[in-house]
Design an enzyme around this catalytic site. Sequence first.
Site, PDB file in Angstrom:
ATOM      1  CD  GLU A 254      -3.156  -0.926   2.098  1.00 41.81           C
ATOM      2  OE1 GLU A 254      -4.316  -1.265   1.816  1.00 41.81           O
ATOM      3  OE2 GLU A 254      -2.813  -0.575   3.248  1.00 41.81           O
TER       4      GLU A 254
ATOM      5  N   GLY B  65      -7.553 -23.451   5.815  1.00 38.43           N
ATOM      6  CA  GLY B  65      -6.276 -23.406   6.522  1.00 38.43           C
ATOM      7  C   GLY B  65      -5.189 -22.687   5.761  1.00 38.43           C
TER       8      GLY B  65
ATOM      9  CB  THR C 185     -11.730  -5.543   8.295  1.00 31.78           C
ATOM     10  OG1 THR C 185     -12.965  -5.398   7.624  1.00 31.78           O
ATOM     11  CG2 THR C 185     -10.770  -4.427   7.903  1.00 31.78           C
ATOM     12  CB  ALA C 186      -7.336  -6.292  10.106  1.00 31.52           C
ATOM     13  CB  ALA C 187      -8.838 -11.991   9.018  1.00 28.96           C
ATOM     14  N   GLY C 188      -6.075 -11.193   7.728  1.00 28.81           N
ATOM     15  CA  GLY C 188      -4.778 -11.582   7.160  1.00 28.81           C
ATOM     16  C   GLY C 188      -3.633 -10.843   7.837  1.00 28.81           C
ATOM     17  CG  ASP C 189      -3.559  -6.635   7.747  1.00 31.91           C
ATOM     18  OD1 ASP C 189      -2.899  -6.979   6.749  1.00 31.91           O
ATOM     19  OD2 ASP C 189      -4.427  -5.740   7.714  1.00 31.91           O
TER      20      ASP C 189
ATOM     21  CB  ALA D 148      -8.837 -10.992  14.159  1.00 31.56           C
TER      22      ALA D 148
ATOM     23  NE  ARG E  67     -12.145 -10.111  20.173  1.00 30.51           N
ATOM     24  CZ  ARG E  67     -11.101 -10.267  20.952  1.00 30.51           C
ATOM     25  NH1 ARG E  67     -10.000  -9.597  20.705  1.00 30.51           N
ATOM     26  NH2 ARG E  67     -11.140 -11.080  21.983  1.00 30.51           N
TER      27      ARG E  67
HETATM   28  O1  RIB Z   1      -6.056  -5.447   5.530  1.00 26.77           O
HETATM   29  C1  RIB Z   1      -7.087  -4.628   5.988  1.00 26.77           C
HETATM   30  C2  RIB Z   1      -6.780  -3.191   5.707  1.00 26.77           C
HETATM   31  O2  RIB Z   1      -6.781  -2.987   4.322  1.00 26.77           O
HETATM   32  C3  RIB Z   1      -7.775  -2.206   6.252  1.00 26.77           C
HETATM   33  O3  RIB Z   1      -7.510  -1.842   7.578  1.00 26.77           O
HETATM   34  C4  RIB Z   1      -7.714  -1.071   5.251  1.00 26.77           C
HETATM   35  O4  RIB Z   1      -7.171   0.101   5.776  1.00 26.77           O
HETATM   36  C5  RIB Z   1      -6.900  -1.599   4.077  1.00 26.77           C
HETATM   37  O5  RIB Z   1      -5.626  -1.105   4.084  1.00 26.77           O
END
Ligand code: RIB
Length: 302
Positions: A140, A226, A249-253, A282, A285
């Site tokens: 990003e 998995g 959202t953000a599960a992969g992060d 995650a 939530r």
């Molecule tokens: O991976 C999730 C994120 O992707 C979000 O928080 C959003 O900001 C985008 O960058």
Amino acid sequence: MDKVLVVGSLNMDFAVYMDRRPQAGETVMARSMKLVPGGKGANQAYALGKLGAKTSMIGAVGTDTFGEQMLANLEKVAVATKGIQKIAGTETGKAFIEIENSGQNSISVIAGANAAVDEGLVLAQEELFAQADAVVMQLEIPVPSVVAAARLAKKHGKTVVLDPAPARADLPDELWAQVDITKPNETELALLTGLPTGTEAEVVAAAKALIAKGVKNVLVTLGGDGTMLVTEDKVEKFPAYKVKAVDTTAAGDCFLAAFISQFTGSNFAEAIDFGAKASAIAVTRQGAQTSIPTVEEVENFH
Ligand code: RIB
């Protein structure tokens, strides 16, 4: 990894909750909207900090309230933010996220200050590279800056981790050649390689295409199926945990950060399991950084 440097994005997320996402040309009524600190880079830094890794971040925000809020949230979990520049006259990055009842989402990002993370900004923080065990990046911020960060990380002998999201087909071979660990999902893997990923055999073949470019370890996240680890000489699968998702959202992060927080260089099974548990929590939530669990929550999850 004890000490981690994240080089990446910070976004304020506008998370809109609705029964189902609209189709092209359709209007739907949403239920609620939340402003939540996000951005793939910041989410990973926040999760690493919350899960106990000594974490610092390089990135950029604007000189606006969102930027202040993003920095404050990272500092709450002891992430060192001195490598995050405030760019005058720019807005902090923003993401617009539609989340439906199944937890699935669609995300559009306005880069804002993230676009100002140029090579100079990265190279000026060389000392943070020297202090880290691993350097974690996503896509990003401008790709030349990611390449410069990977090069600098290698110069200092660090483990290079690339979350190749948002995925794109034009990443330079020089970048792949520096990567020790990458974590695409199947869709991203198809985009990155131009190869199909509809079956397990196809996933392995596409991951091997990245190995052929010099990547050491490819972790393919397969949602409910998995995680698959592909290296030059082995393919292993690890299970996911079944939960009722409300927001992915953000599960992969969260998965990647939790994995890195436990990874010692060889304990893939243990670190992947920790990541799978953390991301399973995650998705139950709402929000990005608001969804990240503590170490105790992950350890008590079953
Ligand atoms: O991976 C999730 C994120 O992707 C979000 O928080 C959003 O900001 C985008 O960058």
